[in-house]
Design a protein around this motif. Structure first.
Motif, mmCIF file in Angstrom:
data_model
loop_
_atom_site.group_PDB
_atom_site.id
_atom_site.type_symbol
_atom_site.label_atom_id
_atom_site.label_comp_id
_atom_site.label_asym_id
_atom_site.label_seq_id
_atom_site.Cartn_x
_atom_site.Cartn_y
_atom_site.Cartn_z
ATOM 1 N N ILE A 225 0.841 -1.192 0.000
ATOM 2 C CA ILE A 225 0.000 0.000 0.000
ATOM 3 C C ILE A 225 0.881 1.249 0.000
ATOM 4 O O ILE A 225 1.785 1.376 0.829
ATOM 5 C CB ILE A 225 -0.912 0.046 1.242
ATOM 6 C CG1 ILE A 225 -1.791 -1.208 1.319
ATOM 7 C CG2 ILE A 225 -1.762 1.308 1.254
ATOM 8 C CD1 ILE A 225 -2.490 -1.374 2.657
ATOM 9 N N VAL A 226 0.612 2.150 -0.920
ATOM 10 C CA VAL A 226 1.243 3.471 -0.897
ATOM 11 C C VAL A 226 0.131 4.489 -0.667
ATOM 12 O O VAL A 226 -0.749 4.663 -1.514
ATOM 13 C CB VAL A 226 1.990 3.774 -2.206
ATOM 14 C CG1 VAL A 226 2.564 5.197 -2.160
ATOM 15 C CG2 VAL A 226 3.106 2.762 -2.442
ATOM 16 N N SER A 227 0.156 5.131 0.492
ATOM 17 C CA SER A 227 -0.852 6.133 0.836
ATOM 18 C C SER A 227 -0.275 7.523 0.614
ATOM 19 O O SER A 227 0.633 7.946 1.332
ATOM 20 C CB SER A 227 -1.292 5.969 2.301
ATOM 21 O OG SER A 227 -2.026 7.101 2.725
ATOM 22 N N LEU B 18 7.832 11.468 3.799
ATOM 23 C CA LEU B 18 8.775 10.419 3.405
ATOM 24 C C LEU B 18 8.150 9.529 2.343
ATOM 25 O O LEU B 18 6.941 9.525 2.140
ATOM 26 C CB LEU B 18 9.175 9.568 4.622
ATOM 27 C CG LEU B 18 9.944 10.272 5.748
ATOM 28 C CD1 LEU B 18 10.091 9.348 6.947
ATOM 29 C CD2 LEU B 18 11.309 10.739 5.272
ATOM 30 N N ASP B 19 9.011 8.765 1.651
ATOM 31 C CA ASP B 19 8.571 7.822 0.620
ATOM 32 C C ASP B 19 8.353 6.465 1.278
ATOM 33 O O ASP B 19 9.299 5.701 1.490
ATOM 34 C CB ASP B 19 9.630 7.740 -0.482
ATOM 35 C CG ASP B 19 9.225 6.803 -1.612
ATOM 36 O OD1 ASP B 19 8.129 6.211 -1.540
ATOM 37 O OD2 ASP B 19 10.019 6.650 -2.565
ATOM 38 N N LEU B 20 7.101 6.174 1.605
ATOM 39 C CA LEU B 20 6.774 5.029 2.434
ATOM 40 C C LEU B 20 5.871 4.051 1.677
ATOM 41 O O LEU B 20 4.880 4.455 1.071
ATOM 42 C CB LEU B 20 6.041 5.520 3.688
ATOM 43 C CG LEU B 20 6.069 4.680 4.947
ATOM 44 C CD1 LEU B 20 7.450 4.731 5.592
ATOM 45 C CD2 LEU B 20 5.025 5.214 5.923
ATOM 46 N N THR B 21 6.216 2.774 1.731
ATOM 47 C CA THR B 21 5.346 1.708 1.239
ATOM 48 C C THR B 21 5.016 0.789 2.401
ATOM 49 O O THR B 21 5.905 0.366 3.144
ATOM 50 C CB THR B 21 6.020 0.898 0.116
ATOM 51 O OG1 THR B 21 6.299 1.745 -0.999
ATOM 52 C CG2 THR B 21 5.108 -0.247 -0.346
ATOM 53 N N LEU C 268 -6.396 1.712 6.981
ATOM 54 C CA LEU C 268 -5.883 0.391 7.314
ATOM 55 C C LEU C 268 -6.043 0.130 8.807
ATOM 56 O O LEU C 268 -5.574 0.908 9.633
ATOM 57 C CB LEU C 268 -4.399 0.287 6.938
ATOM 58 C CG LEU C 268 -3.709 -1.042 7.264
ATOM 59 C CD1 LEU C 268 -4.278 -2.174 6.407
ATOM 60 C CD2 LEU C 268 -2.197 -0.926 7.041
ATOM 61 N N LYS C 269 -6.717 -0.963 9.133
ATOM 62 C CA LYS C 269 -6.811 -1.399 10.533
ATOM 63 C C LYS C 269 -5.651 -2.353 10.821
ATOM 64 O O LYS C 269 -5.477 -3.339 10.122
ATOM 65 C CB LYS C 269 -8.133 -2.123 10.802
ATOM 66 C CG LYS C 269 -8.244 -2.665 12.242
ATOM 67 C CD LYS C 269 -9.549 -3.410 12.478
ATOM 68 C CE LYS C 269 -9.535 -4.804 11.906
ATOM 69 N NZ LYS C 269 -8.698 -5.752 12.695
ATOM 70 N N CYS C 270 -4.882 -2.039 11.843
ATOM 71 C CA CYS C 270 -3.823 -2.963 12.239
ATOM 72 C C CYS C 270 -3.804 -3.079 13.757
ATOM 73 O O CYS C 270 -4.369 -2.249 14.460
ATOM 74 C CB CYS C 270 -2.465 -2.521 11.705
ATOM 75 S SG CYS C 270 -1.687 -1.162 12.579
ATOM 76 N N GLU C 271 -3.168 -4.117 14.244
ATOM 77 C CA GLU C 271 -3.020 -4.268 15.686
ATOM 78 C C GLU C 271 -1.829 -3.435 16.152
ATOM 79 O O GLU C 271 -0.979 -3.025 15.335
ATOM 80 C CB GLU C 271 -2.829 -5.731 16.045
ATOM 81 C CG GLU C 271 -1.611 -6.390 15.442
ATOM 82 C CD GLU C 271 -1.636 -7.895 15.678
ATOM 83 O OE1 GLU C 271 -0.965 -8.333 16.621
ATOM 84 O OE2 GLU C 271 -2.312 -8.617 14.925
ATOM 85 N N PRO C 272 -1.733 -3.141 17.449
ATOM 86 C CA PRO C 272 -0.634 -2.299 17.925
ATOM 87 C C PRO C 272 0.752 -2.794 17.516
ATOM 88 O O PRO C 272 1.604 -1.998 17.111
ATOM 89 C CB PRO C 272 -0.815 -2.318 19.442
ATOM 90 C CG PRO C 272 -2.293 -2.475 19.635
ATOM 91 C CD PRO C 272 -2.722 -3.408 18.534
ATOM 92 N N THR C 273 0.990 -4.111 17.591
ATOM 93 C CA THR C 273 2.308 -4.626 17.201
ATOM 94 C C THR C 273 2.606 -4.309 15.743
ATOM 95 O O THR C 273 3.746 -4.000 15.383
ATOM 96 C CB THR C 273 2.383 -6.145 17.426
ATOM 97 O OG1 THR C 273 1.973 -6.446 18.767
ATOM 98 C CG2 THR C 273 3.806 -6.654 17.215
ATOM 99 N N ILE D 178 11.303 3.560 1.652
ATOM 100 C CA ILE D 178 11.103 2.815 2.893
ATOM 101 C C ILE D 178 9.952 1.829 2.761
ATOM 102 O O ILE D 178 8.891 2.162 2.213
ATOM 103 C CB ILE D 178 10.780 3.791 4.052
ATOM 104 C CG1 ILE D 178 11.796 4.926 4.116
ATOM 105 C CG2 ILE D 178 10.692 3.053 5.379
ATOM 106 C CD1 ILE D 178 11.254 6.169 4.799
ATOM 107 N N CYS D 179 10.146 0.641 3.294
ATOM 108 C CA CYS D 179 9.059 -0.325 3.445
ATOM 109 C C CYS D 179 8.828 -0.558 4.927
ATOM 110 O O CYS D 179 9.763 -0.911 5.660
ATOM 111 C CB CYS D 179 9.406 -1.649 2.763
ATOM 112 S SG CYS D 179 8.184 -2.957 3.047
ATOM 113 N N VAL D 180 7.612 -0.317 5.396
ATOM 114 C CA VAL D 180 7.258 -0.623 6.780
ATOM 115 C C VAL D 180 6.352 -1.850 6.786
ATOM 116 O O VAL D 180 5.327 -1.884 6.099
ATOM 117 C CB VAL D 180 6.574 0.566 7.495
ATOM 118 C CG1 VAL D 180 7.579 1.645 7.832
ATOM 119 C CG2 VAL D 180 5.441 1.140 6.668
#
Length: 311
Positions: free
Chosen positions: A14-16, A25-28, A258-263, A283-285
């Motif tokens: 996902i690229v938002s 920043l350039d984040l994926t 995007l729904k994600c858990e805290p971790t 960057i890829c997170v």
């Protein structure tokens, strides 16, 4: 019976534009929230359940590995028992039971996970004792995510760290494909054993199970099998306060839908804490999973996103 590569769901990239504009920043985002059972753990669990000869598997898990292993065992026709802290997210406890596994709930203040597993193992001599992170089948299963991220020209890959099974697998997958992306580990400040170990050059465990909001990272120590991979393959370990983890989770909700858990939000939290480190980088997170109780999630996202939370 399906091979892992045939049954695993490809990670969702996902690229938002909204998120990238706010952060600058350039984040994926590599999201495993749409993986079977809602987290990357299915990669490891299915690989293990498929390859061990035992008909019964015993493990300890705060939830994601437990439900992934329960589902994997159901797919391959094996029995599964999961030791879980009674503080685990209820949605994860329910999921493990829903997939047909036996759940053994413990109070970690009075008995450790490993201690309880040892007790059960004595009663189940034919069961395979599966670590959620310190097992070669687990590391190999998780390496498939590294294969997927390889060749995409990321300068940096940031990975949430609990027991270290995910990051060690990603490192192996990237290395196998000769991808030189710098891998950073991101872990909760309240459970910073990986950072302390990385700085010292030897394993230093947490004294007690850390009560961070990132329940998937409430581990005592990195594993013996993944430690050599991590110590050699990680660029650095980054500590993230719980407040920043919560801020990152809200950003995913508000800016990336995007729904994600805290971790799963810890890797973005590491970016928020260290923006200058990643300027000019692709960057890829990695978002490790999306399994979180509705009440917990509602409380975490209800606070408005403040500009002061973006550093």
């Amino acid at each position: 019976m399906h091979k892992l590569k045939d049954i695993v769901r490809p990670t969702t990239l996902i690229v938002s534009s909204k998120l990238n504009e706010v952060i600058g920043l350039d984040l994926t985002i590599a999201s495993e929230t749409f993986q079977h059972t809602g987290s990357f753990k299915f990669r490891a669990a299915y690989n293990l359940a498929l390859n061990v000869p035992n008909e019964e598997i015993l493990t300890a898990s705060s939830g994601n590995f437990g439900q992934a292993l329960a589902y994997a065992c159901r797919l391959v026709g094996k029995r599964c028992t999961v030791v879980m802290p009674d503080t685990s997210a209820q949605v994860k406890i329910n999921a493990v039971r829903g997939f047909g596994a036996t759940v053994d709930l413990i109070d970690t203040k009075t008995v450790g996970r490993n201690e309880r597993v040892a007790e059960l193992a004595a009663q189940m001599p034919h069961a395979y004792h599966a670590s959620a992170y310190d097992d070669q089948f687990v590391i190999d299963g998780n390496s498939t995510l590294g294969y997927e991220l390889a060749g995409r020209e990321f300068d940096v890959v940031i990975v949430p760290v609990g027991g270290g099974g995910l990051i060690s697998g990603i490192i192996n997958g990237l290395n196998h494909n000769k991808d030189n992306a710098a891998v950073y580990g991101a872990e909760p400040l309240l459970g910073n054993d990986a950072t302390r170990s990385f700085r010292a050059g030897r394993l230093i465990p947490n004294e007690i199970e850390p009560m961070t909001i990132a329940d998937g990272a409430r581990t005592i120590s990195l594993g013996n099998l993944n430690w050599p991979i991590i110590s050699k393959g990680v660029k650095d370990m980054l500590e993230v306060p719980d407040e920043t983890i919560a801020a990152a989770l809200r950003m995913y909700y508000d800016l990336a839908n995007l729904k994600c858990e805290p971790t799963g939000a810890v890797s973005l939290g590491a970016v928020l804490e260290n923006k200058e480190l990643f300027e000019g980088k692709k960057i890829c997170v990695v978002v490790s999973g999306g399994n979180v109780d509705a009440e917990v999630y509602a409380k975490l996202i209800i606070k408005p996103l403040l500009n002061t939370e973006v550093r």
